[in-house]
Design a protein around this motif. Structure first.
Motif, PDB file in Angstrom:
ATOM      1  N   TRP A 215       0.832  -1.207   0.000  1.00  0.00           N
ATOM      2  CA  TRP A 215       0.000   0.000   0.000  1.00  0.00           C
ATOM      3  C   TRP A 215       0.872   1.264   0.000  1.00  0.00           C
ATOM      4  CZ3 TRP A 215      -4.766   1.600  -0.869  1.00  0.00           C
ATOM      5  CH2 TRP A 215      -5.230   2.778  -0.281  1.00  0.00           C
ATOM      6  N   LEU A 216       1.888   1.263   0.830  1.00  0.00           N
ATOM      7  CA  LEU A 216       2.795   2.406   0.874  1.00  0.00           C
ATOM      8  C   LEU A 216       3.584   2.526  -0.438  1.00  0.00           C
ATOM      9  CD1 LEU A 216       4.108   2.096   4.545  1.00  0.00           C
ATOM     10  CD2 LEU A 216       2.468   3.771   3.645  1.00  0.00           C
ATOM     11  N   GLY A 217       3.923   1.376  -1.013  1.00  0.00           N
ATOM     12  CA  GLY A 217       4.654   1.379  -2.272  1.00  0.00           C
ATOM     13  C   GLY A 217       3.839   1.912  -3.434  1.00  0.00           C
ATOM     14  N   ALA A 218       2.513   1.850  -3.304  1.00  0.00           N
ATOM     15  CA  ALA A 218       1.629   2.340  -4.364  1.00  0.00           C
ATOM     16  C   ALA A 218       1.144   3.762  -4.092  1.00  0.00           C
ATOM     17  CB  ALA A 218       0.433   1.396  -4.511  1.00  0.00           C
ATOM     18  N   ALA A 219       1.800   4.474  -3.182  1.00  0.00           N
ATOM     19  CA  ALA A 219       1.344   5.811  -2.787  1.00  0.00           C
ATOM     20  C   ALA A 219       1.299   6.783  -3.956  1.00  0.00           C
ATOM     21  CB  ALA A 219       2.247   6.355  -1.682  1.00  0.00           C
TER      22      ALA A 219
END
Length: 266
Positions: A215-219
């Motif tokens: 999720w953080l990587g897709a920010a």
């Protein structure tokens, strides 16, 4: 905590019974979506809403939603509290009925193709859920499904375990976009089998941590909307080797399903 009052014939305890209209829409959407084949292939589909609570609204909604798949589906709402059963009786109609009972499923020998128990087992002890899982599974029709799940008060965050007669199959997490900061916010709504296992060294903890990292990587996709970011999150998890059992069509609904072996307690 559940009120530890027991009927001599029924297996289980009277729970708090909190319910709200449309609270279980996410799991019902899953039942009428990827699980609809179970209803379609059944001869005379019987479905149980087990422990529907203080008001029968979720059983009525389940009946209406499943009738869009099979117009001959029968839904039985089962509650251990006779007062709740009596209060539900005015809403009975052809194909929808209510009766007193618990995990023994008092169905006169009939076997349901689906049993849905939401926000029921989370009110029991961690040492109790497996026995109730087994009791319900033994009563399923061939190819039947038992859904043990939990959600918040208005159904924005949900998680459920799907079980067949042979045992658990999967864990599904379903979140309403805009209601969470990280996917692991669902942790407090995990089913009883997993909620106390969200600690370092357990598979469910590793899974939620992997969801958060993705999720953080897709920010960078946040500007395109939460849905696009969530789909990218799920795709990244699959690319990392997590055994996801669904695809983009379900991901776009805020849903993700993983094989049970990937998250089961150690």
């Amino acid at each position: 905590m559940p009120l530890r009052q027991r009927s001599p014939q029924s297996v289980g305890s009277i729970t708090r019974g909190t319910t709200n209209p449309n609270r279980l829409r996410r799991v019902d959407r899953w039942l009428t979506g990827p699980q609809r084949y179970r209803l379609r292939r059944a001869g005379k589909p019987l479905v149980v809403d087990l422990g529907y609570g203080a008001a029968p609204v979720t059983a009525v909604e389940l009946f209406s939603r499943l009738r869009t798949v099979r117009d001959d589906v029968e839904v039985v709402g089962i509650e251990i509290d006779p007062v709740r059963v009596a209060a539900a009786e005015p809403l009975a109609r052809p194909g929808l009925s209510f009766r007193q009972g618990g995990f023994e499923l008092p169905l006169e020998g009939r076997r349901p193709v689906v049993v849905r128990a939401f926000n029921v087992l989370r009110q029991y002890g961690e040492d109790e859920y497996e026995a109730h899982w087994e009791q319900v599974r033994e009563r399923l029709a061939p190819g039947g499904l038992f859904v043990d799940g939990t959600c918040d008060e208005i159904g924005r965050r949900s998680a459920w375990v799907a079980l067949e007669t042979t045992g658990p199959l999967s864990l599904t997490v379903s979140l309403r976009f805009g209601t969470f900061t990280r996917p692991s916010d669902v942790a407090e709504r995990l089913p009883k089998a997993l909620i106390h296992r969200n600690v370092a060294g357990e598979r469910i903890h590793a899974y939620l941590q992997a969801l958060d990292r993705a999720w953080l990587g897709a920010a960078a996709l946040a500007s395109f909307g939460t849905q696009q970011r969530w789909v990218a999150t799920c795709a990244a998890l699959r690319a990392d080797g997590w055994p996801l059992l669904d695809g983009a069509a379900r991901w776009r609904l805020g849903e993700i399903t993983v094989a049970w072996d990937a998250v089961r307690p150690r």
